[in-house]
Design a protein around this motif. Structure first.
Motif, PDB file in Angstrom:
ATOM      1  N   UNK A   1       0.828  -1.206   0.000  1.00 58.41           N
ATOM      2  CA  UNK A   1       0.000   0.000   0.000  1.00 58.41           C
ATOM      3  C   UNK A   1       0.862   1.256   0.000  1.00 58.41           C
ATOM      4  N   UNK A   2       0.606   2.132  -0.982  1.00 56.43           N
ATOM      5  CA  UNK A   2       1.355   3.395  -1.028  1.00 56.43           C
ATOM      6  C   UNK A   2       0.407   4.528  -1.364  1.00 56.43           C
ATOM      7  N   UNK A   3       0.930   5.517  -2.061  1.00 52.22           N
ATOM      8  CA  UNK A   3       0.162   6.757  -2.192  1.00 52.22           C
ATOM      9  C   UNK A   3      -0.783   6.925  -3.373  1.00 52.22           C
ATOM     10  N   UNK A   4      -0.820   5.972  -4.287  1.00 54.82           N
ATOM     11  CA  UNK A   4      -1.604   6.207  -5.504  1.00 54.82           C
ATOM     12  C   UNK A   4      -3.087   5.854  -5.362  1.00 54.82           C
ATOM     13  N   UNK A   5      -3.465   5.430  -4.166  1.00 52.90           N
ATOM     14  CA  UNK A   5      -4.872   5.064  -3.937  1.00 52.90           C
ATOM     15  C   UNK A   5      -5.389   5.833  -2.730  1.00 52.90           C
ATOM     16  N   UNK A   6      -6.658   6.224  -2.748  1.00 48.93           N
ATOM     17  CA  UNK A   6      -7.231   6.837  -1.550  1.00 48.93           C
ATOM     18  C   UNK A   6      -8.717   6.516  -1.445  1.00 48.93           C
ATOM     19  N   UNK A   7      -9.203   6.653  -0.229  1.00 49.78           N
ATOM     20  CA  UNK A   7     -10.601   6.385   0.050  1.00 49.78           C
ATOM     21  C   UNK A   7     -11.460   7.370  -0.739  1.00 49.78           C
TER      22      UNK A   7
END
Lengths: 334, 334
Positions: free
Chosen positions: B327-333
């Motif tokens: 899990x890193x920064x390219x996905x968000x809720x």
DNA sequence: CTGAAAGCGCTTACAG
DNA sequence: CTGAAAGCGCTTACAG
């Protein structure tokens, strides 16, 4: 596995005839040709290349010795060797040593016992056995070459390229310029690092800009080392306005590291790369860099090597491939 | 080049004795051993591996057949083969076909005539000769494997991994999810593309999310194809809120392409990658992705291959390596 | 045009 | 422990 003997027996001819059919050099009667052809097919015979190499004392293979294949620049370069070799009837075999002395030694052994007719060496560290005139085998040294090399080399003019891109920075008004090069100490300094640093300093000298020792950062050509350099730069009392990096991978890490620390490229600091790997177009910002034309380098290396093997007259000892300055988004006028 | 005969003559022994000294298997008198050793040194003799291979009918070499080395995932994988092979006394030779049928054919020839004792195949397209039981040589198929493969394979569970990362997107509240996979048409669809797409669709199905055909984009695993996909997405009347990409390289291109069009990742669209190449940590934003553990894959492949060659009993036909969701920064809720 | 034979540089039973 | 000889699977003068 069927052998040439089996084919000869089935076809009712001698092994010499089968061999001649295979080489295609001598003429055969249409009828014997048909018999041999048929026998080869029904046995699905393939000549044993070890045996062939042994009796001909050549293998039509070229070896490429490289310490690691995971750097983007190197892997692009590697991709370019097969085609020109194939065009002249040679196969290429890549041998990667993983920086392991033992592994490297086994490849050198293989080379010495003629696994390949010659090799391309991608590092400056030449095995001493290869330089011993008594039993040297044909090779050409590519990209990482010592300036005093007395053997064939193919490379760009790293010093001139570094000077050129640094001068570009200067032309944008930068005078506070740091550099991020490879390891540079008494233990280890690669030829490429030395040359690129030289070019950088030349550009500074030519424009009456002082070289600040504290602005010379050392990395190891990995992206991680670029990230670390960002930290160092962020902590400087006096920050440079531009950084010359000796590779795109380090430049990418540097830009990323600076971004994490709230320092924007190119607004706060301009950054240049070196190599023009594919990713250089896609980073944010995209990289101003020096393109090393990998196909041209590979073509020159392979053709030169084969010329040496085949003892052609027109072998060129030191080949310099033209680089290219690529302007993109990581640099701006001060 | 000195031969074993020269050594024998100089040492005053028979070639058989020299051969025995070389193999180290039989005992020699201390005095003859010294004589042979001395002769070898003064002649700086190295055995000819072609001759050795011919008489032993094994070469202690392993070949790795690959269509191209320039994809970051592949080049990382390639780097991992030498060590485990070396640990068991084998050398590895990389053969890259550049997608050229002729070049590939020459390597297949080499293989069939026992240039190597076995090979690792990195594509699903197996040369028919290799499947012909009459003269097959040991091999293991890695990463790109047909589901119906009847030969040894080593790979992660691509379908499960794709399903897992898609479910992660769903857990973040995304329901409008596009995918960017490899070519998928009647002419061509790689096993990996099929499996990753299957996993993606499974995740959708399991959560009562409809699959929109127009949201299935095709690329070719290059960064450029990701950039192009960005264009397509930007032009959609109804845009997805997340995109599952079948490789990091395509994801990186996609993010870059979207940025150029003023679409921010992850604020406007979440993006996931696949592979966890080194660069995945350094892009902006960094990539949420599936890690394929290259060392484990390479170890399993090499050890399995050698077990097959040496006819060990415990050969495992189909090996699945565990992947990992990063899990890193390219996905968000949402 | 085709065959018999020697040779490429090793290894490996078989004797001693 | 060591040597003479055959063999691995080809190629290549040398004859015919």
């Amino acid at each position: 596995m069927a052998t040439i003997k089996d084919v000869a027996k089935l076809a009712g001819v001698s092994v010499a005839t089968v061999s001649r059919y295979l080489s295609g050099a001598s003429k055969l009667t249409t009828s014997t040709e048909a018999k041999v052809k048929g026998a080869i097919e029904t046995l699905s015979y393939r000549p044993n290349i070890m045996a062939r190499s042994l009796s001909q004392s050549r293998s039509d293979m070229l070896m490429v010795l490289v310490s690691g294949v995971s750097s983007p620049f190197i892997s692009n370069l590697l991709s370019a060797f097969s085609k020109p070799a194939s065009a002249r009837g040679y196969k290429v075999l890549l041998a990667e040593t993983s920086m392991d002395q033992k592994i490297e030694a086994t490849y050198i052994e293989a080379l010495r016992s003629r696994l390949a007719d010659g090799f391309v060496q991608l590092s400056a560290h030449l095995h001493p056995e290869m330089l011993d005139k008594k039993h040297t085998i044909p090779f050409v040294n590519v990209c990482e070459c010592l300036p005093e090399a007395t053997y064939p080399t193919v490379q760009i003019d790293d010093k001139r390229a570094a000077k050129q891109i640094t001068e570009f920075l200067i032309s944008l008004g930068h005078r506070e310029i740091a550099c991020l090069v490879g390891l540079y100490n008494d233990q280890y300094r690669s030829p490429v690092t030395v040359k690129r640093l030289d070019g950088f300093r030349d550009a500074l000298d030519g424009n009456d800009i002082e070289f600040h020792a504290e602005w010379m950062l050392q990395g190891d050509y990995t992206t991680d080392s670029g990230v670390q350099a960002a930290q160092t730069i962020a902590e400087m009392k006096q920050r440079p306005t531009a950084v010359f990096c000796a590779s795109d991978t380090m430049a990418i890490g540097l830009i990323r590291g600076l971004a994490n620390l709230g320092i924007n490229v190119p607004d706060d600091i301009s950054v240049t790369g070196f190599d023009d790997i594919e990713m250089a177009k896609y980073t944010v910002p995209s990289l101003t860099t020096i393109r090393q034309p990998v196909e041209k380098i590979a073509n020159a290396a392979i053709n030169n090597l084969i010329d040496i093997i085949e003892e052609k007259a027109h072998v060129r000892q030191h080949v310099t491939i033209e680089h290219e300055l690529i302007l993109r988004g990581s640099t701006r006028r001060l």
